[in-house]
Design an enzyme around this catalytic site. Structure first.
Site, PDB file in Angstrom:
ATOM      1  N   ASN A   1       3.171  -7.196  13.034  1.00 33.48           N
ATOM      2  CA  ASN A   1       2.654  -5.700  13.167  1.00 33.48           C
ATOM      3  C   ASN A   1       3.091  -5.205  14.869  1.00 33.48           C
ATOM      4  O   ASN A   1       3.174  -6.238  15.815  1.00 33.48           O
ATOM      5  CB  ASN A   1       1.420  -5.575  13.119  1.00 33.48           C
ATOM      6  CG  ASN A   1       0.686  -4.273  12.638  1.00 33.48           C
ATOM      7  OD1 ASN A   1       1.327  -3.746  11.626  1.00 33.48           O
ATOM      8  ND2 ASN A   1       0.024  -3.636  13.177  1.00 33.48           N
TER       9      ASN A   1
ATOM     10  N   GLY B   1       3.326  -4.736   8.690  1.00 32.78           N
ATOM     11  CA  GLY B   1       3.168  -3.276   9.340  1.00 32.78           C
ATOM     12  C   GLY B   1       1.866  -2.616   8.453  1.00 32.78           C
ATOM     13  O   GLY B   1       2.245  -1.336   7.941  1.00 32.78           O
TER      14      GLY B   1
ATOM     15  N   SER C   1      -2.372  -1.703   9.395  1.00 31.97           N
ATOM     16  CA  SER C   1      -3.411  -1.674  10.228  1.00 31.97           C
ATOM     17  C   SER C   1      -4.499  -2.292   9.466  1.00 31.97           C
ATOM     18  O   SER C   1      -5.476  -2.637  10.388  1.00 31.97           O
ATOM     19  CB  SER C   1      -3.697  -0.279  10.599  1.00 31.97           C
ATOM     20  OG  SER C   1      -4.256   0.407   9.498  1.00 31.97           O
TER      21      SER C   1
ATOM     22  N   HIS D   1      -1.468   1.442  -4.489  1.00 28.87           N
ATOM     23  CA  HIS D   1      -1.684   3.197  -4.389  1.00 28.87           C
ATOM     24  C   HIS D   1      -0.948   3.773  -5.052  1.00 28.87           C
ATOM     25  O   HIS D   1      -0.601   5.134  -4.920  1.00 28.87           O
ATOM     26  CB  HIS D   1      -1.584   3.517  -2.593  1.00 28.87           C
ATOM     27  CG  HIS D   1      -2.732   2.814  -2.007  1.00 28.87           C
ATOM     28  ND1 HIS D   1      -2.701   3.048  -0.426  1.00 28.87           N
ATOM     29  CD2 HIS D   1      -3.914   2.390  -2.144  1.00 28.87           C
ATOM     30  CE1 HIS D   1      -3.929   2.289  -0.337  1.00 28.87           C
ATOM     31  NE2 HIS D   1      -4.851   2.167  -1.133  1.00 28.87           N
TER      32      HIS D   1
ATOM     33  N   ASP E   1       6.326   4.611  -1.375  1.00 24.38           N
ATOM     34  CA  ASP E   1       7.692   5.120  -0.900  1.00 24.38           C
ATOM     35  C   ASP E   1       8.727   4.584  -2.047  1.00 24.38           C
ATOM     36  O   ASP E   1       9.889   4.941  -2.148  1.00 24.38           O
ATOM     37  CB  ASP E   1       7.986   5.373   0.122  1.00 24.38           C
ATOM     38  CG  ASP E   1       8.015   3.659   1.014  1.00 24.38           C
ATOM     39  OD1 ASP E   1       8.149   2.837   0.137  1.00 24.38           O
ATOM     40  OD2 ASP E   1       7.739   3.441   2.069  1.00 24.38           O
TER      41      ASP E   1
ATOM     42  N   CYS F   1      -2.858  16.406 -20.160  1.00 28.57           N
ATOM     43  CA  CYS F   1      -2.182  15.721 -21.555  1.00 28.57           C
ATOM     44  C   CYS F   1      -2.055  14.219 -21.288  1.00 28.57           C
ATOM     45  O   CYS F   1      -1.366  13.502 -22.118  1.00 28.57           O
ATOM     46  CB  CYS F   1      -1.233  16.440 -22.418  1.00 28.57           C
ATOM     47  SG  CYS F   1       0.356  16.344 -21.683  1.00 28.57           S
TER      48      CYS F   1
ATOM     49  N   GLN G   1       0.874  -1.233  -0.031  1.00 29.66           N
ATOM     50  CA  GLN G   1       0.019   0.044  -0.013  1.00 29.66           C
ATOM     51  C   GLN G   1       0.817   1.196  -0.060  1.00 29.66           C
ATOM     52  O   GLN G   1       0.590   2.273  -0.176  1.00 29.66           O
ATOM     53  CB  GLN G   1      -0.827  -0.100   1.261  1.00 29.66           C
ATOM     54  CG  GLN G   1      -1.968  -1.123   1.357  1.00 29.66           C
ATOM     55  CD  GLN G   1      -2.390  -1.109   2.602  1.00 29.66           C
ATOM     56  OE1 GLN G   1      -3.288  -0.593   3.014  1.00 29.66           O
ATOM     57  NE2 GLN G   1      -1.639  -2.078   3.742  1.00 29.66           N
TER      58      GLN G   1
ATOM     59  N   CYS H   1       2.022  21.079 -21.959  1.00 28.33           N
ATOM     60  CA  CYS H   1       0.689  21.967 -22.217  1.00 28.33           C
ATOM     61  C   CYS H   1       0.439  22.747 -20.957  1.00 28.33           C
ATOM     62  O   CYS H   1      -0.676  23.573 -21.214  1.00 28.33           O
ATOM     63  CB  CYS H   1      -0.444  20.937 -22.392  1.00 28.33           C
ATOM     64  SG  CYS H   1      -0.811  19.958 -20.770  1.00 28.33           S
TER      65      CYS H   1
ATOM     66  N   ALA I   1       9.061  -4.730  12.569  1.00 26.11           N
ATOM     67  CA  ALA I   1       9.198  -5.503  11.211  1.00 26.11           C
ATOM     68  C   ALA I   1      10.851  -5.676  11.061  1.00 26.11           C
ATOM     69  O   ALA I   1      11.283  -6.825  10.690  1.00 26.11           O
ATOM     70  CB  ALA I   1       8.548  -5.120  10.159  1.00 26.11           C
TER      71      ALA I   1
HETATM   72  P1  NAD Z   1      -1.330   2.380   8.963  1.00 31.40           P
HETATM   73  O1  NAD Z   1      -0.674   3.716   9.315  1.00 31.40           O
HETATM   74  O2  NAD Z   1      -2.930   2.503   8.865  1.00 31.40           O
HETATM   75  O3  NAD Z   1      -0.920   1.343   9.762  1.00 31.40           O
HETATM   76  C1  NAD Z   1       0.523   0.902  10.105  1.00 31.40           C
HETATM   77  C2  NAD Z   1       0.808  -0.112  11.099  1.00 31.40           C
HETATM   78  O4  NAD Z   1       1.900  -0.509  11.082  1.00 31.40           O
HETATM   79  C3  NAD Z   1       0.151  -0.002  12.385  1.00 31.40           C
HETATM   80  O5  NAD Z   1      -0.834  -0.928  12.804  1.00 31.40           O
HETATM   81  C4  NAD Z   1       1.327   0.150  13.214  1.00 31.40           C
HETATM   82  O6  NAD Z   1       1.067  -0.434  14.604  1.00 31.40           O
HETATM   83  C5  NAD Z   1       2.291  -0.852  12.393  1.00 31.40           C
HETATM   84  N1  NAD Z   1       3.515  -0.491  12.607  1.00 31.40           N
HETATM   85  C6  NAD Z   1       4.320   0.679  12.797  1.00 31.40           C
HETATM   86  N2  NAD Z   1       5.670   0.725  12.974  1.00 31.40           N
HETATM   87  C7  NAD Z   1       5.933  -0.653  12.702  1.00 31.40           C
HETATM   88  C8  NAD Z   1       6.961  -1.398  12.717  1.00 31.40           C
HETATM   89  N3  NAD Z   1       8.395  -0.975  12.768  1.00 31.40           N
HETATM   90  N4  NAD Z   1       6.745  -2.825  12.588  1.00 31.40           N
HETATM   91  C9  NAD Z   1       5.796  -3.188  12.246  1.00 31.40           C
HETATM   92  N5  NAD Z   1       4.610  -2.875  12.449  1.00 31.40           N
HETATM   93  C10 NAD Z   1       4.749  -1.390  12.594  1.00 31.40           C
HETATM   94  O7  NAD Z   1      -0.787   2.261   7.680  1.00 31.40           O
HETATM   95  P2  NAD Z   1      -1.505   1.195   6.394  1.00 31.40           P
HETATM   96  O8  NAD Z   1      -2.109   0.063   6.849  1.00 31.40           O
HETATM   97  O9  NAD Z   1      -0.488   1.090   5.365  1.00 31.40           O
HETATM   98  O10 NAD Z   1      -2.578   2.139   5.547  1.00 31.40           O
HETATM   99  C11 NAD Z   1      -2.327   3.598   5.527  1.00 31.40           C
HETATM  100  C12 NAD Z   1      -2.022   4.178   4.232  1.00 31.40           C
HETATM  101  O11 NAD Z   1      -1.340   5.089   4.261  1.00 31.40           O
HETATM  102  C13 NAD Z   1      -1.845   3.126   3.139  1.00 31.40           C
HETATM  103  O12 NAD Z   1      -2.824   3.021   2.384  1.00 31.40           O
HETATM  104  C14 NAD Z   1      -0.531   3.965   2.442  1.00 31.40           C
HETATM  105  O13 NAD Z   1      -0.679   4.186   1.162  1.00 31.40           O
HETATM  106  C15 NAD Z   1      -0.295   5.181   3.078  1.00 31.40           C
HETATM  107  N6  NAD Z   1       1.084   5.434   3.707  1.00 31.40           N
HETATM  108  C16 NAD Z   1       2.042   5.101   3.042  1.00 31.40           C
HETATM  109  C17 NAD Z   1       3.273   5.440   3.569  1.00 31.40           C
HETATM  110  C18 NAD Z   1       4.687   4.850   2.676  1.00 31.40           C
HETATM  111  O14 NAD Z   1       4.457   4.926   1.456  1.00 31.40           O
HETATM  112  N7  NAD Z   1       5.675   4.846   3.419  1.00 31.40           N
HETATM  113  C19 NAD Z   1       3.710   6.067   4.838  1.00 31.40           C
HETATM  114  C20 NAD Z   1       2.242   6.626   5.220  1.00 31.40           C
HETATM  115  C21 NAD Z   1       0.916   6.136   4.664  1.00 31.40           C
END
Ligand code: NAD
Length: 245
Positions: free
Chosen positions: A212, A186, A188, A114, A99, A125, A96, A149, A230
Site C-alpha cells: 500500500n 491498495g 485502506s 461490491h 471496475d 422486474c 472491493q 417494464c 502496487a
Molecule cells: P480507499 O480509497 O479507501 O484506499 C485506497 C488505498 O490504496 C489507500 O490506502 C492508498 O494509500 C492506496 N493506494 C493508492 N494508490 C496506490 C498504488 N498505486 N499502489 C498501492 N496502493 C495505493 O479504497 P478501498 O480500501 O478500496 O475502499 C474504498 C471503496 O471504494 C471500496 O469499497 C471500493 O468499492 C470503492 N472504489 C472502487 C474503485 C474501483 O473499482 N476502481 C475506485 C474507487 C473506489
C-alpha cells in the site's frame, strides 16, 4: 524470508484488493484528500436511499465518473495477480473494486464484494442488461430504463446502505478461513466487511502481507508490509518467484 518466498511456498494464498490497485489505471480512489468523496457526498449520490428517491442524481454522478471506469485498462499490478493465479501461487482475488479490471487482466477466480459495473439490473422486474445498453440510453436521456417494464436501471454494484449478497460474503469468508497467506493490495481497509478480513485470515493462521502507498490501521497485524505503488512492487515479486522456481 521475503514476500516472494512466502507466496512461493504458500498452499492457499488469497489476495484482497481495493481502489489503490486501480489508481495506476487512472481511476481515482474514493477516500483521501484527492478522493472522489472529497468532491461528492456519497449519501446524496451513491446511497440506495438517494437512488430510490431520485435515480437521476445517481446517473448524473455516473455520467461524470463512469467514462473513466468504462475505458480504464488493467495495469501491471492486475496483470501480476493474474499471473500469480496462472502459476497457481494465489487461489483467488477478493476485490472491493467494481471496475472489472482483474477479469480483464486474466484473473479467473474473482469475488467482487461490491459488485461490478459490467451489468445493470431493473429495479422493478430484475431484468439484467450489459452496461453498454444503459450507456446508450444515458447519452439520449436522463435515466436509463428497462425496455421490458420501464423501471429504472441500476448498476449491479452495492450502494451505500445496501447489503452485500450473503452468498458473496460466505464465499469470501470461506476463502479466508482456508488461507495460509493473505495479501492486501491498495486498500485502506477502512470499509467493512473488508476491514474485518485481515483479522479473519490471521485467526485462521494466515500470514498477512500488505502492499500500500500509506499506512493502514491494520499494519500491526502484518507480517510483511511494503510501501509503494502496487504496479511496481507486484511485478517485482512475480519476477522473484519465477527466478526461485
Ligand atoms: P480507499 O480509497 O479507501 O484506499 C485506497 C488505498 O490504496 C489507500 O490506502 C492508498 O494509500 C492506496 N493506494 C493508492 N494508490 C496506490 C498504488 N498505486 N499502489 C498501492 N496502493 C495505493 O479504497 P478501498 O480500501 O478500496 O475502499 C474504498 C471503496 O471504494 C471500496 O469499497 C471500493 O468499492 C470503492 N472504489 C472502487 C474503485 C474501483 O473499482 N476502481 C475506485 C474507487 C473506489
Amino acid at each position: 524470508m521475503s514476500i516472494a518466498h512466502e507466496i512461493r511456498h504458500a498452499r492457499r494464498a488469497v489476495a484482497l484488493t481495493g481502489a489503490g490497485i486501480s489508481a495506476e489505471s487512472g481511476l481515482g480512489t474514493f477516500r483521501g484528500k484527492d478522493g472522489l468523496w472529497s468532491r461528492y457526498d456519497p449519501a446524496s449520490v451513491a446511497s440506495i436511499e438517494s437512488f430510490t428517491q431520485d435515480p437521476r442524481k445517481f446517473w448524473e454522478f455516473a455520467r461524470e465518473i463512469g467514462w473513466s471506469f468504462l475505458t480504464a485498462k488493467p495495469n501491471a499490478a492486475h496483470m501480476a495477480l493474474a499471473e500469480l493465479e496462472d502459476m497457481k501461487r494465489i487461489d483467488c482475488v477478493i476485490t472491493q473494486n467494481i471496475d472489472g479490471l482483474h477479469q480483464r487482466a486474466g484473473s479467473k477466480r474473482v469475488i467482487e464484494v461490491h459488485g461490478s459495473i459490467g451489468q445493470v439490473a431493473c429495479t422493478k422486474c430484475t431484468a439484467t442488461y450489459e452496461t453498454a445498453k444503459a450507456v446508450d440510453q444515458l447519452v439520449r436521456q436522463d435515466v436509463p430504463t428497462c425496455e421490458r417494464c420501464g423501471g429504472s436501471l441500476k448498476p449491479q454494484v452495492v450502494l451505500f446502505g445496501e447489503m452485500i449478497p450473503k452468498k458473496t460474503l460466505d464465499q469470501a469468508f470461506k476463502k479466508l478461513k482456508s488461507a495460509d497467506l493473505f495479501l492486501a493490495v491498495g486498500t485502506s481497509l477502512e470499509v467493512y466487511p473488508a476491514a474485518s478480513f485481515p483479522e479473519a485470515a490471521k485467526k485462521s493462521g494466515a500470514k498477512i502481507v500488505s502492499i500500500n502507498m500509506e499506512r493502514t490501521r491494520w499494519d500491526d497485524l502484518c507480517d510483511y508490509r511494503v510501501s509503494g505503488p502496487a504496479g511496481e512492487i507486484l511485478p517485482r515479486i512475480v519476477q522473484a518467484i519465477k527466478i526461485s522456481f
